[in-house]
Design a protein around this motif. Structure first.
Motif, short mmCIF file in Angstrom:
data_model
loop_
_atom_site.label_atom_id
_atom_site.label_comp_id
_atom_site.label_asym_id
_atom_site.label_seq_id
_atom_site.Cartn_x
_atom_site.Cartn_y
_atom_site.Cartn_z
N GLN A 197 0.82 -1.21 0.00
CA GLN A 197 0.00 0.00 0.00
C GLN A 197 0.85 1.26 0.00
N LYS A 198 1.96 1.23 0.71
CA LYS A 198 2.81 2.41 0.83
C LYS A 198 3.76 2.59 -0.35
N PHE A 199 4.24 1.47 -0.92
CA PHE A 199 5.30 1.56 -1.94
C PHE A 199 4.92 0.92 -3.26
N TYR A 200 3.62 0.79 -3.56
CA TYR A 200 3.21 0.11 -4.78
C TYR A 200 3.76 0.77 -6.05
N ASP A 201 4.06 2.07 -5.97
CA ASP A 201 4.57 2.79 -7.14
C ASP A 201 6.09 2.73 -7.26
N TYR A 202 6.73 1.97 -6.35
CA TYR A 202 8.18 1.78 -6.39
C TYR A 202 8.51 0.37 -6.91
N ASP A 203 9.78 0.12 -7.10
CA ASP A 203 10.26 -1.19 -7.54
C ASP A 203 10.40 -2.08 -6.31
N ILE A 204 9.37 -2.85 -5.99
CA ILE A 204 9.43 -3.74 -4.82
C ILE A 204 9.33 -5.19 -5.30
N ASN A 205 9.80 -6.11 -4.46
CA ASN A 205 9.82 -7.51 -4.86
C ASN A 205 9.56 -8.41 -3.65
N ALA A 244 -4.90 2.14 -10.35
CA ALA A 244 -5.06 2.75 -11.67
C ALA A 244 -6.54 3.00 -11.96
N ALA A 245 -7.39 2.02 -11.63
CA ALA A 245 -8.83 2.18 -11.85
C ALA A 245 -9.37 3.33 -11.00
N LYS A 246 -8.85 3.46 -9.78
CA LYS A 246 -9.28 4.55 -8.89
C LYS A 246 -8.91 5.89 -9.49
N GLN A 247 -7.71 6.00 -10.07
CA GLN A 247 -7.30 7.26 -10.68
C GLN A 247 -8.11 7.55 -11.94
N VAL A 255 -3.76 8.40 -19.40
CA VAL A 255 -3.54 6.99 -19.08
C VAL A 255 -2.06 6.70 -18.87
N ILE A 256 -1.21 7.24 -19.73
CA ILE A 256 0.23 6.94 -19.62
C ILE A 256 0.81 7.52 -18.33
N ASP A 257 0.28 8.65 -17.88
CA ASP A 257 0.79 9.26 -16.64
C ASP A 257 0.34 8.48 -15.41
N LEU A 258 -0.93 8.13 -15.35
CA LEU A 258 -1.41 7.39 -14.17
C LEU A 258 -0.86 5.98 -14.15
N MET A 259 -0.62 5.42 -15.34
CA MET A 259 -0.01 4.09 -15.43
C MET A 259 1.34 4.08 -14.74
N GLU A 260 2.18 5.06 -15.06
CA GLU A 260 3.52 5.13 -14.47
C GLU A 260 3.46 5.48 -12.99
N SER A 261 2.47 6.26 -12.59
CA SER A 261 2.35 6.61 -11.17
C SER A 261 1.89 5.42 -10.34
N CYS A 262 1.40 4.37 -11.00
CA CYS A 262 0.96 3.16 -10.30
C CYS A 262 1.97 2.02 -10.41
N GLY A 263 3.16 2.33 -10.94
CA GLY A 263 4.22 1.32 -10.96
C GLY A 263 4.35 0.53 -12.24
N PHE A 264 3.60 0.89 -13.28
CA PHE A 264 3.72 0.21 -14.58
C PHE A 264 4.60 1.04 -15.51
N HIS A 265 5.43 0.35 -16.26
CA HIS A 265 6.36 1.06 -17.14
C HIS A 265 6.29 0.57 -18.58
N ASN A 266 5.29 -0.25 -18.87
CA ASN A 266 5.09 -0.75 -20.22
C ASN A 266 3.60 -0.63 -20.53
N GLN A 267 3.25 0.27 -21.46
CA GLN A 267 1.84 0.56 -21.70
C GLN A 267 1.10 -0.65 -22.28
N SER A 268 1.76 -1.40 -23.15
CA SER A 268 1.11 -2.56 -23.73
C SER A 268 0.77 -3.60 -22.66
N TYR A 269 1.73 -3.84 -21.74
CA TYR A 269 1.49 -4.79 -20.65
C TYR A 269 0.38 -4.28 -19.73
N PHE A 270 0.42 -3.00 -19.42
CA PHE A 270 -0.59 -2.41 -18.54
C PHE A 270 -1.99 -2.57 -19.14
#
Length: 298
Positions: A197-205, A244-247, A255-270
């Protein structure tokens, strides 16, 4: 963008009468309700169609008149069933409604065991089950008077709740040592949910999430799958899609801006992932959301 709280702390009803009934309608009122928990008892009653509830990682499919009892602190989510239509009611009531004086023997005997984990009960009760049939009259009464529940019908509501508690206790059982140990492990896993919840927009694993819970990666992955019903990576993607749905519904962001703000970096995959979850593209989701809300917005 504020996420849906994992630990829901809002007062349902009013502070002097913490009880409320909510009407849910999928997909008109909401598409789903993500994993969360609260300090209240909750009954989910399916009025029509079909819904899917995941409780402690176990999925239950509710059809018309089926009932699910959710004890305090239990992690659960609500999703569409087959056909993508479901009507249901959430009956929420705080344990304090059962408490009388400071030394209430009935409260200590019948309510505290559910709160401490000493007592548990089967949660799913289909329409033809004995428990369901026993409590259906008070369920229907609470639904019929949900709008005036704490204005003119407080005595009726409290009598229904005590009636319900009686049958819950009749159908309860002692928690086993194994189930208590499992609940303790699951409680630690809540740290992983907070971490997402806190770091979903970061690179976490997985490694970083496991360290939040004090588990090895392998043990963490096994428990997390049991806890949520999905792998950690699948949960992370699903959570990012929820945000992303909430935004899409609450902002004008591209779409491309909110996609990246939610941790996605590939539009086709998103786009593919979003379509798999919501059966529509991000732009279609935004358009249909405002159409359902009656908002004339382009």
């Amino acid at each position: 963008m504020e996420p849906t709280p994992l630990h829901e702390t809002k007062i349902h009803g009013i502070i002097t009468f913490p009880y409320s009934v909510y009407h849910g309608l999928i997909p008109k009122l909401l598409s789903s309700f993500p994993l969360h928990w609260h300090d209240d008892f909750e009954l989910i009653y399916c009025a029509g169609g079909q819904i899917r509830v995941v409780l402690w990682g176990q999925a239950y499919t509710l059809n018309a008149n089926d009932l699910l009892v959710i004890l305090p602190h239990s992690v659960h989510s609500i999703e569409p069933g087959e056909g993508n239509y479901g009507e249901y009611f959430n009956i929420m009531f705080h344990p304090s409604l059962f408490k009388g004086s400071a030394d209430d023997l009935c409260y200590d005997k019948y309510v505290l065991p559910f709160l401490s984990g000493a007592k548990t009960m089967d949660c799913f009760h289909p329409a033809n089950s004995r428990f369901n049939q026993d409590i259906t009259p008070c369920i229907l009464s609470m639904l019929a008077h949900r709008k005036e529940s704490y204005s003119t019908h407080e005595l009726l509501i409290k009598s229904n709740l005590f009636y319900l508690l009686h049958y819950m206790c009749q159908n309860s059982k002692d928690a086993t040592a194994d189930s208590s140990h499992q609940q303790l492990a699951y409680s630690k896993l809540k740290n992983a949910l907070y971490y997402v919840q806190k770091f979903y927009d970061y690179d976490i694993n997985v490694q970083k999430a496991a360290s939040q819970c004090g588990f090895s990666e392998s043990h963490f992955m096994k428990l997390f799958k049991e806890f949520t019903g999905m792998s950690f990576n699948a949960y992370l993607v699903d959570y990012r899609l929820e945000m992303a749905a909430k935004q899409l519904a609450e902002t004008d962001s591209k779409v491309i801006d909110l996609m990246e703000s939610c941790g996605f970096h590939n539009q086709s995959y998103f786009t593919r992932a979003f379509y798999r979850k919501y059966q529509q593209t991000p732009l279609q989701y935004r358009k249909n959301y405002f159409k359902r809300k009656g908002d004339i917005r382009k």
